[in-house]
Design an enzyme around this catalytic site. Structure first.
Site, PDB file in Angstrom:
ATOM      1  N   ASP A 119       0.883  -1.168   0.000  1.00 22.97           N
ATOM      2  CA  ASP A 119       0.000   0.000   0.000  1.00 22.97           C
ATOM      3  C   ASP A 119       0.922   1.220   0.000  1.00 22.97           C
ATOM      4  O   ASP A 119       1.694   1.411   0.954  1.00 22.97           O
ATOM      5  CB  ASP A 119      -0.887  -0.023   1.260  1.00 22.97           C
ATOM      6  N   ILE A 120       0.863   2.020  -1.051  1.00 26.42           N
ATOM      7  CA  ILE A 120       1.826   3.129  -1.158  1.00 26.42           C
ATOM      8  C   ILE A 120       1.618   4.198  -0.077  1.00 26.42           C
ATOM      9  O   ILE A 120       2.460   5.070   0.098  1.00 26.42           O
ATOM     10  CB  ILE A 120       1.859   3.763  -2.573  1.00 26.42           C
TER      11      ILE A 120
ATOM     12  N   TYR B   8      -5.608   6.003  -6.911  1.00 27.72           N
ATOM     13  CA  TYR B   8      -7.062   5.895  -6.686  1.00 27.72           C
ATOM     14  C   TYR B   8      -7.691   6.579  -7.892  1.00 27.72           C
ATOM     15  O   TYR B   8      -7.671   7.809  -7.984  1.00 27.72           O
ATOM     16  CB  TYR B   8      -7.421   6.561  -5.365  1.00 27.72           C
TER      17      TYR B   8
ATOM     18  N   ASP C 196      -4.517  13.985 -17.805  1.00 26.91           N
ATOM     19  CA  ASP C 196      -5.028  15.180 -18.483  1.00 26.91           C
ATOM     20  C   ASP C 196      -5.961  15.981 -17.566  1.00 26.91           C
ATOM     21  O   ASP C 196      -6.210  17.157 -17.808  1.00 26.91           O
ATOM     22  CB  ASP C 196      -5.777  14.777 -19.766  1.00 26.91           C
TER      23      ASP C 196
ATOM     24  N   TYR D  97      -9.991  14.397  -8.071  1.00 26.78           N
ATOM     25  CA  TYR D  97      -8.974  13.504  -8.643  1.00 26.78           C
ATOM     26  C   TYR D  97      -7.867  14.332  -9.307  1.00 26.78           C
ATOM     27  O   TYR D  97      -6.676  14.132  -9.038  1.00 26.78           O
ATOM     28  CB  TYR D  97      -9.643  12.570  -9.661  1.00 26.78           C
TER      29      TYR D  97
ATOM     30  N   LYS E 101      -3.814  14.766  -8.202  1.00 29.32           N
ATOM     31  CA  LYS E 101      -2.692  14.452  -9.102  1.00 29.32           C
ATOM     32  C   LYS E 101      -1.853  15.714  -9.359  1.00 29.32           C
ATOM     33  O   LYS E 101      -0.628  15.637  -9.443  1.00 29.32           O
ATOM     34  CB  LYS E 101      -3.204  13.878 -10.426  1.00 29.32           C
TER      35      LYS E 101
ATOM     36  N   TRP F   8      -7.618   8.954 -20.980  1.00 25.58           N
ATOM     37  CA  TRP F   8      -8.628   8.055 -21.547  1.00 25.58           C
ATOM     38  C   TRP F   8      -8.083   6.647 -21.814  1.00 25.58           C
ATOM     39  O   TRP F   8      -8.151   6.143 -22.944  1.00 25.58           O
ATOM     40  CB  TRP F   8      -9.186   8.664 -22.848  1.00 25.58           C
TER      41      TRP F   8
HETATM   42  N1  LIG Z   1      -7.696   5.248 -16.480  1.00 18.94           N
HETATM   43  C1  LIG Z   1      -7.543   6.398 -17.122  1.00 18.94           C
HETATM   44  O1  LIG Z   1      -8.316   6.760 -18.008  1.00 18.94           O
HETATM   45  C2  LIG Z   1      -6.385   7.294 -16.771  1.00 18.94           C
HETATM   46  C3  LIG Z   1      -6.270   8.536 -17.422  1.00 18.94           C
HETATM   47  C4  LIG Z   1      -5.194   9.351 -17.117  1.00 18.94           C
HETATM   48  C5  LIG Z   1      -4.253   8.937 -16.192  1.00 18.94           C
HETATM   49  N2  LIG Z   1      -4.397   7.742 -15.562  1.00 18.94           N
HETATM   50  C6  LIG Z   1      -3.386   7.353 -14.587  1.00 18.94           C
HETATM   51  O2  LIG Z   1      -2.759   6.181 -15.062  1.00 18.94           O
HETATM   52  C7  LIG Z   1      -2.338   5.378 -13.968  1.00 18.94           C
HETATM   53  C8  LIG Z   1      -2.851   3.961 -14.155  1.00 18.94           C
HETATM   54  O3  LIG Z   1      -4.264   3.998 -14.206  1.00 18.94           O
HETATM   55  P1  LIG Z   1      -5.126   2.706 -14.469  1.00 18.94           P
HETATM   56  O4  LIG Z   1      -6.208   3.068 -15.413  1.00 18.94           O
HETATM   57  O5  LIG Z   1      -4.246   1.548 -14.758  1.00 18.94           O
HETATM   58  O6  LIG Z   1      -5.789   2.554 -13.043  1.00 18.94           O
HETATM   59  P2  LIG Z   1      -6.300   1.242 -12.283  1.00 18.94           P
HETATM   60  O7  LIG Z   1      -6.667   0.179 -13.256  1.00 18.94           O
HETATM   61  O8  LIG Z   1      -7.319   1.725 -11.306  1.00 18.94           O
HETATM   62  O9  LIG Z   1      -4.996   0.772 -11.513  1.00 18.94           O
HETATM   63  C9  LIG Z   1      -4.502   1.458 -10.409  1.00 18.94           C
HETATM   64  C10 LIG Z   1      -3.942   0.432  -9.462  1.00 18.94           C
HETATM   65  O10 LIG Z   1      -3.496   1.121  -8.293  1.00 18.94           O
HETATM   66  C11 LIG Z   1      -3.797   0.307  -7.190  1.00 18.94           C
HETATM   67  N3  LIG Z   1      -3.883   1.071  -5.947  1.00 18.94           N
HETATM   68  C12 LIG Z   1      -4.920   1.840  -5.505  1.00 18.94           C
HETATM   69  N4  LIG Z   1      -4.648   2.337  -4.293  1.00 18.94           N
HETATM   70  C13 LIG Z   1      -3.416   1.865  -3.954  1.00 18.94           C
HETATM   71  C14 LIG Z   1      -2.595   2.016  -2.807  1.00 18.94           C
HETATM   72  N5  LIG Z   1      -2.980   2.755  -1.755  1.00 18.94           N
HETATM   73  N6  LIG Z   1      -1.397   1.380  -2.789  1.00 18.94           N
HETATM   74  C15 LIG Z   1      -1.005   0.627  -3.837  1.00 18.94           C
HETATM   75  N7  LIG Z   1      -1.741   0.443  -4.933  1.00 18.94           N
HETATM   76  C16 LIG Z   1      -2.931   1.062  -5.000  1.00 18.94           C
HETATM   77  C17 LIG Z   1      -5.125  -0.319  -7.537  1.00 18.94           C
HETATM   78  O11 LIG Z   1      -5.300  -1.476  -6.774  1.00 18.94           O
HETATM   79  P3  LIG Z   1      -6.767  -1.887  -6.224  1.00 18.94           P
HETATM   80  O12 LIG Z   1      -7.593  -2.053  -7.463  1.00 18.94           O
HETATM   81  O13 LIG Z   1      -6.508  -3.137  -5.477  1.00 18.94           O
HETATM   82  O14 LIG Z   1      -7.209  -0.741  -5.383  1.00 18.94           O
HETATM   83  C18 LIG Z   1      -4.979  -0.600  -9.028  1.00 18.94           C
HETATM   84  O15 LIG Z   1      -4.495  -1.894  -9.275  1.00 18.94           O
HETATM   85  C19 LIG Z   1      -2.837   6.081 -12.714  1.00 18.94           C
HETATM   86  O16 LIG Z   1      -1.813   6.860 -12.180  1.00 18.94           O
HETATM   87  C20 LIG Z   1      -3.929   6.993 -13.224  1.00 18.94           C
HETATM   88  O17 LIG Z   1      -4.080   8.121 -12.407  1.00 18.94           O
HETATM   89  C21 LIG Z   1      -5.434   6.914 -15.836  1.00 18.94           C
END
Ligand SMILES: NC(=O)c1ccc[n+]([C@@H]2O[C@H](COP(=O)([O-])OP(=O)(O)OC[C@H]3O[C@@H](n4cnc5c(N)ncnc54)[C@H](OP(=O)(O)O)[C@@H]3O)[C@@H](O)[C@H]2O)c1
Length: 276
Positions: free
Chosen positions: A34-35, A59, A100, A123, A127, A148
Site C-alpha cells: 500500500d503506497i 485511486y 489530463d 482527482y 494528481k 482516456w
Molecule cells: N484510467 C484512465 O483513463 C487514466 C487517465 C489518465 C491517467 N491515468 C493514470 O494512469 C495510472 C494507471 O491507471 P489505471 O487506469 O491503470 O488505473 P487502475 O486500473 O485503477 O490501476 C490502479 C492500481 O493502483 C492500485 N492502488 C490503488 N490504491 C493503492 C494504494 N494505496 N497502494 C497501492 N496500490 C494502489 C489499484 O489497486 P486496487 O484495485 O486493489 O485498489 C490498481 O491496481 C494512474 O496513475 C492513473 O491516475 C489513468
C-alpha cells in the site's frame, strides 16, 4: 534495466508487466504494497533497488474521489510522495503516471507540458498536487501525463460500449468532451522508451489524434461491425459527481522531443478489438 512497478495489477500496470518482461522487473500490486505505508514502500524500494520505478498505482475512481477527498489525497499525493522519497534514498529514477485532468478543459488547442495546472475535480487536484510535490522531492522525476486509458484486463470504455450495444437498441454517448484515447500497451511501450531515454520533466503520452467519447464509441462499433444506433448527448444530460474537462487533448511535442511517436487512436482501437 532493473525496474520496480507499483500498481502492477491495474489496467496500465498489467501492460507494463508484459512490456517489461525482458527486464529485471519487480512488480507490486496493492495487496503487496500500500503506497500510503511509508515504511513498507521504503523497505521494498531498498530491497528491489531499481534503476527505475514506474508509479502506476492510484485511486482512479474519478467520481469516487469527489466523496472521498482524503483517500484521493492520501493515495494519489501522499502515496506518490512516499515513493519519490524512497526513490531519492536509493538513487532510483521515477516515472509518475499523471493525467489530463490536471487541466480545466478551457483550451481549444492541445495542452503543452508547461501549461498551468487548473484541475476542476478532486482527482485532478490530487494528481496536480502530487506533480508539484514530486518535483520538489525529486527534481529529476519524469511526470508522464496520459488520458482516456483503455486496454485488456479491467474496466475499459470499449468493453462497456460493446456490452451495452449488444443488449440495447440504442446507446447514448457524450459528444462534448474531447480527448485522446490511449491504449495501455502503447503507453507501456512509450514509458519503457522514456526510461531508456533517461527522461525527466513533464511528458505528454497519449495515442495520436483526438475525438469525443461519441466518436470513440462510433469507431468501436464500426470496427466491430455492430449496427446499434448511437445517440450523441451532452454532459449536462448525464450529470456525474465529478466535473470533467470539455477539452483535454495533450500536445505530443514533449514526447516527440525524445524521438517517440505514438500510433493513432483508431489504429489502437483496431488492435484492441482484434486481440479480444
Ligand atoms: N484510467 C484512465 O483513463 C487514466 C487517465 C489518465 C491517467 N491515468 C493514470 O494512469 C495510472 C494507471 O491507471 P489505471 O487506469 O491503470 O488505473 P487502475 O486500473 O485503477 O490501476 C490502479 C492500481 O493502483 C492500485 N492502488 C490503488 N490504491 C493503492 C494504494 N494505496 N497502494 C497501492 N496500490 C494502489 C489499484 O489497486 P486496487 O484495485 O486493489 O485498489 C490498481 O491496481 C494512474 O496513475 C492513473 O491516475 C489513468
Amino acid at each position: 534495466m532493473r525496474v520496480t512497478v507499483f500498481g502492477a495489477a491495474g489496467l496500465l500496470g498489467q501492460a507494463l508487466v508484459r512490456e517489461l518482461q525482458g527486464e529485471q522487473l519487480t512488480p507490486f500490486s496493492s495487496s503487496d504494497v500500500d503506497i500510503r505505508d511509508w515504511a513498507r514502500v521504503q523497505d521494498v524500494v531498498r530491497t528491489s533497488h531499481p534503476e527505475w520505478i514506474v508509479l502506476a498505482a492510484a485511486y482512479t475512481d474519478v467520481d469516487g474521489c469527489e466523496s472521498n477527498r482524503d483517500l484521493a489525497f492520501a493515495v494519489n499525493c501522499e502515496g506518490a510522495v512516499n515513493v519519490a522519497r524512497a526513490a531519492r534514498e536509493v538513487g532510483s529514477r521515477l516515472i509518475f503516471v499523471s493525467t489530463d485532468y490536471v487541466f480545466d478543459g478551457t483550451n481549444t488547442v492541445p495542452y503543452e507540458a508547461g501549461d498551468l495546472r487548473h484541475p476542476i475535480n478532486v482527482y485532478g487536484e490530487s494528481k496536480a498536487r502530487a506533480e508539484e510535490q514530486l518535483i520538489e522531492v525529486l527534481p529529476e522525476v519524469c511526470i508522464a501525463r496520459t488520458s482516456w486509458l483503455f486496454g485488456p484486463g479491467g474496466k475499459s470504455f470499449p468493453a462497456t460500449i460493446l456490452k451495452l450495444a449488444a443488449t440495447r437498441p440504442e446507446i447514448s454517448v457524450v459528444n462534448d468532451q474531447r480527448g485522446s484515447p490511449t491504449f495501455t500497451p502503447d503507453l507501456a511501450s512509450a514509458l519503457a522508451q522514456l526510461c531508456r531515454a533517461s527522461a525527466h520533466g513533464i511528458v505528454h503520452v497519449t495515442n495520436s489524434g483526438n475525438c469525443t467519447w461519441y466518436d470513440f464509441a462510433r469507431e468501436i462499433l464500426r470496427v466491430s461491425g455492430m449496427s446499434t444506433a448511437i445517440k450523441a448527448v451532452t454532459t449536462a444530460e448525464f450529470p456525474r459527481p465529478a466535473r470533467r474537462p470539455a477539452y483535454s487533448v495533450l500536445s505530443a511535442d514533449s514526447l516527440h522531443a525524445y524521438g517517440i511517436r505514438m500510433p493513432a487512436w483508431q489504429d489502437a482501437v483496431r488492435r484492441y478489438l482484434e486481440a479480444r
